[in-house]
Design a protein around this motif. Structure first.
Motif, PDB file in Angstrom:
ATOM      1  N   SER A 212      38.520  32.118  34.157  1.00  0.00           N
ATOM      2  CA  SER A 212      38.204  33.380  33.479  1.00  0.00           C
ATOM      3  C   SER A 212      39.452  34.208  33.176  1.00  0.00           C
ATOM      4  O   SER A 212      39.540  34.797  32.094  1.00  0.00           O
ATOM      5  CB  SER A 212      37.197  34.195  34.269  1.00  0.00           C
ATOM      6  N   SER A 213      40.414  34.266  34.099  1.00  0.00           N
ATOM      7  CA  SER A 213      41.610  35.077  33.817  1.00  0.00           C
ATOM      8  C   SER A 213      42.389  34.498  32.635  1.00  0.00           C
ATOM      9  O   SER A 213      42.924  35.241  31.817  1.00  0.00           O
ATOM     10  CB  SER A 213      42.502  35.202  35.051  1.00  0.00           C
TER      11      SER A 213
ATOM     12  N   GLU B  82      52.147  39.431  35.656  1.00  0.00           N
ATOM     13  CA  GLU B  82      51.117  39.246  34.624  1.00  0.00           C
ATOM     14  C   GLU B  82      51.614  38.610  33.329  1.00  0.00           C
ATOM     15  O   GLU B  82      50.895  38.601  32.329  1.00  0.00           O
ATOM     16  CB  GLU B  82      50.364  40.550  34.331  1.00  0.00           C
TER      17      GLU B  82
ATOM     18  N   ASP C 125      38.509  28.477  38.580  1.00  0.00           N
ATOM     19  CA  ASP C 125      37.996  29.542  37.714  1.00  0.00           C
ATOM     20  C   ASP C 125      39.013  29.823  36.609  1.00  0.00           C
ATOM     21  O   ASP C 125      40.159  30.159  36.877  1.00  0.00           O
ATOM     22  CB  ASP C 125      37.745  30.807  38.531  1.00  0.00           C
TER      23      ASP C 125
ATOM     24  N   ASN D  29      50.467  41.106  26.454  1.00  0.00           N
ATOM     25  CA  ASN D  29      50.036  40.025  25.553  1.00  0.00           C
ATOM     26  C   ASN D  29      50.865  39.920  24.277  1.00  0.00           C
ATOM     27  O   ASN D  29      50.374  39.488  23.235  1.00  0.00           O
ATOM     28  CB  ASN D  29      48.546  40.161  25.231  1.00  0.00           C
TER      29      ASN D  29
ATOM     30  N   GLU E 148      40.173  35.011  29.316  1.00  0.00           N
ATOM     31  CA  GLU E 148      40.197  36.426  28.917  1.00  0.00           C
ATOM     32  C   GLU E 148      41.522  36.794  28.265  1.00  0.00           C
ATOM     33  O   GLU E 148      41.551  37.527  27.266  1.00  0.00           O
ATOM     34  CB  GLU E 148      39.931  37.321  30.129  1.00  0.00           C
ATOM     35  N   ARG E 149      42.624  36.314  28.813  1.00  0.00           N
ATOM     36  CA  ARG E 149      43.942  36.592  28.218  1.00  0.00           C
ATOM     37  C   ARG E 149      44.040  35.997  26.825  1.00  0.00           C
ATOM     38  O   ARG E 149      44.518  36.654  25.887  1.00  0.00           O
ATOM     39  CB  ARG E 149      45.069  36.015  29.092  1.00  0.00           C
TER      40      ARG E 149
ATOM     41  N   ILE F  43      49.862  32.247  35.016  1.00  0.00           N
ATOM     42  CA  ILE F  43      50.059  33.693  35.000  1.00  0.00           C
ATOM     43  C   ILE F  43      50.936  34.045  36.190  1.00  0.00           C
ATOM     44  O   ILE F  43      50.624  33.697  37.330  1.00  0.00           O
ATOM     45  CB  ILE F  43      48.712  34.440  35.063  1.00  0.00           C
TER      46      ILE F  43
ATOM     47  N   LEU G 244      52.130  35.594  30.878  1.00  0.00           N
ATOM     48  CA  LEU G 244      51.376  34.359  30.660  1.00  0.00           C
ATOM     49  C   LEU G 244      52.276  33.351  29.948  1.00  0.00           C
ATOM     50  O   LEU G 244      52.974  33.708  28.997  1.00  0.00           O
ATOM     51  CB  LEU G 244      50.149  34.636  29.781  1.00  0.00           C
TER      52      LEU G 244
END
Length: 178
Positions: free
Chosen positions: A153-154, A56, A151, A74, A157-158, A52, A58
């Motif tokens: 999680s980011s 922001e 981690d 997204n 979640e994406r 990322i 991805l």
């Protein structure tokens, strides 16, 4: 100076530099990511790099092909699939195929619309879904990450947001040509 254009090719041709470097270490080359991970999938011998950026965006690389780039909302901006570059134009994708000669590399353009576009977006969804499921089921090994903490999680979640609906295309990707 570019060589002659084959008049039988009904698509736009764009000359490019001939020399391109093969990607040997995607994780190291992905310097624009504020956070990134490299995963190993021992079952398929696939290396996956995801990251990322500060704005922001991805990116997910499955080895070197395919790879997908999403904007902060997204939506699919760019991709590299089956050796072809894909770039959004808002409602369709421009597929750019490299044609190499000893003197130059030329990009042959083909606009992907309708069934062809939907098939590609379905493949993107399926690849990301498999990646997400492998992450959730702990089937991937984190080989490296951009910091000590691993981690995810980011990233998860994406992926969840992207996969919650059909893959959307970003607005036209800005180019330098006007």
């Amino acid at each position: 100076m570019p060589g002659p254009v084959n008049e039988n090719v009904p698509t736009e041709l764009i000359a490019m530099a001939r020399n391109e470097a093969d990607r040997e270490d995607l994780f190291e080359e992905f310097r624009s990511a504020r956070i990134k991970w490299e995963f190993a999938d021992s079952a398929s011998e696939t290396v996956i790099v995801a990251g990322i950026r500060h704005d922001e965006r991805l990116s997910v690389y499955f080895n070197t092909d395919p790879c997908y780039h999403f904007d902060a909302e997204n939506r699919l901006m760019r991709a590299f699939v089956d050796g072809k570059l894909l770039r959004t134009h808002g409602t369709f994708l421009a597929q750019l195929n490299r044609i190499r000669t000893e003197q130059e590399t030329v990009l042959q353009r083909h606009d992907m619309v309708d069934d062809e576009l939907q098939e590609l977006l379905s493949d993107v969804h399926a690849n990301l879904k498999q990646f997400q499921e492998s992450l959730v089921q702990n089937q991937l090994t984190v080989v490296r990450s951009s910091d000590e903490e691993t981690d995810l999680s980011s990233l998860t979640e994406r992926l969840e947001v992207i996969l919650s609906k059909p893959i959307a295309l970003a607005p036209p990707y800005p180019t330098r040509r006007k």
